[in-house]
Every structure is written in C-alpha cells, then in structure tokens.
Design a protein around this motif. Sequence first.
Motif, PDB file in Angstrom:
ATOM      1  N   GLU A  24      -4.720 -10.156   2.779  1.00  0.00           N
ATOM      2  CA  GLU A  24      -3.326  -9.761   3.000  1.00  0.00           C
ATOM      3  C   GLU A  24      -3.107  -8.300   2.615  1.00  0.00           C
ATOM      4  O   GLU A  24      -2.408  -7.565   3.317  1.00  0.00           O
ATOM      5  CB  GLU A  24      -2.387 -10.680   2.196  1.00  0.00           C
ATOM      6  N   LYS A  27      -4.319  -6.116   5.346  1.00  0.00           N
ATOM      7  CA  LYS A  27      -3.375  -6.106   6.465  1.00  0.00           C
ATOM      8  C   LYS A  27      -2.198  -5.174   6.163  1.00  0.00           C
ATOM      9  O   LYS A  27      -1.754  -4.428   7.041  1.00  0.00           O
ATOM     10  CB  LYS A  27      -2.841  -7.511   6.728  1.00  0.00           C
ATOM     11  N   GLU A  30      -3.503  -1.600   6.547  1.00  0.00           N
ATOM     12  CA  GLU A  30      -3.781  -1.261   7.941  1.00  0.00           C
ATOM     13  C   GLU A  30      -2.507  -1.091   8.757  1.00  0.00           C
ATOM     14  O   GLU A  30      -2.442  -0.245   9.646  1.00  0.00           O
ATOM     15  CB  GLU A  30      -4.674  -2.328   8.584  1.00  0.00           C
ATOM     16  N   SER A  31      -1.489  -1.884   8.437  1.00  0.00           N
ATOM     17  CA  SER A  31      -0.237  -1.822   9.192  1.00  0.00           C
ATOM     18  C   SER A  31       0.641  -0.656   8.760  1.00  0.00           C
ATOM     19  O   SER A  31       1.604  -0.320   9.443  1.00  0.00           O
ATOM     20  CB  SER A  31       0.545  -3.129   9.030  1.00  0.00           C
ATOM     21  N   GLU A  60     -10.785 -12.118   8.322  1.00  0.00           N
ATOM     22  CA  GLU A  60     -10.305 -13.294   9.029  1.00  0.00           C
ATOM     23  C   GLU A  60     -11.257 -13.619  10.167  1.00  0.00           C
ATOM     24  O   GLU A  60     -11.802 -12.727  10.809  1.00  0.00           O
ATOM     25  CB  GLU A  60      -8.910 -13.047   9.601  1.00  0.00           C
TER      26      GLU A  60
END
Length: 150
Positions: A24, A27, A30-31, A60
């Motif tokens: 998480e 993520k 990266e976002s 993932e």
Amino acid sequence: MQQDTGYYVIRKQAVPEVLLKVVEAKKLLESGKVKTVNEASAMLGISRSSFYKYKEDIYEFHDSLQGTTFTLTFQMNDEVGLLSYVLNLIADFGANILTIHQSIPLNGVASISITIQVLEATKDIMEMISIMEGKEGIHKVHITGRSATY
C-alpha cells in the motif's frame, strides 16, 4: 526436479499485515498521494525500516501481465558478452525490450536498467528473473517499475 525460483503464490489472508502495508505504501508513493517514504509509513502505521526491508520483495499478483511494462534494474560485472546474454534471455522469453540504460562501469561493475514489455507470447517473467540472478556476474535483479500499457 524443478528449480526453486524463490517465489511463492499465497492468498492475501496468509500475508503478514506489514507486507500488505508495504504494498500500500508503494502504491501511495507511485500515485503521488504522498511524497516521501516517511509520510507513507506514518500514514499506514509501519516503520520506515520495514518498508525498506520488504519493498523489493512484495508485489501484487496480476492474472494477466500482457500489455504490462517492467523496468528491471541490476548490477552487472563488466565482462564481454554478459549484457548480450541478458538481452538474448529476454528475447528467448518473448518479451519486447523498450529501453536499455547502462552506466559506465566503476570498479568493474555497471548499473543496468532495462524496460521490457510483456507480450502474448511472453513466458514466465519471474522464471526469467530467476535465471538472470543465477548467472555469474549478475547481481540481484529488481523490478523497479511496472505499469499497464493498454
């Protein structure tokens, strides 16, 4: 006897919470929702050291990797034919090479970054990485980037 790749597929409920939080955190980074590892770690309640310890070891799983690009980074000894070996291995696995970046070797070791595209005919990428890591002169291969190319 089948070669041990060092990779396992396990159900999400069997994965320790800290590892799920590392995914998480990656993520979030990266976002662009967070700017630093410190921010992501604090938001998710994990230590920065846990993030750094596991960040290269958990990703993932996606049922279909076709249309995905991966950036592989690794260190490689400056030896004649070694880069050619890597490029031929990628071709043998049916992936498309999009970019190759190599640093000037320092102390006989170069840093390499190769971005590949997974195609319909591409074989198991994790097996390819395992073979790369088993080749003398190639040091730990990391997947540093992954994105879908629809």
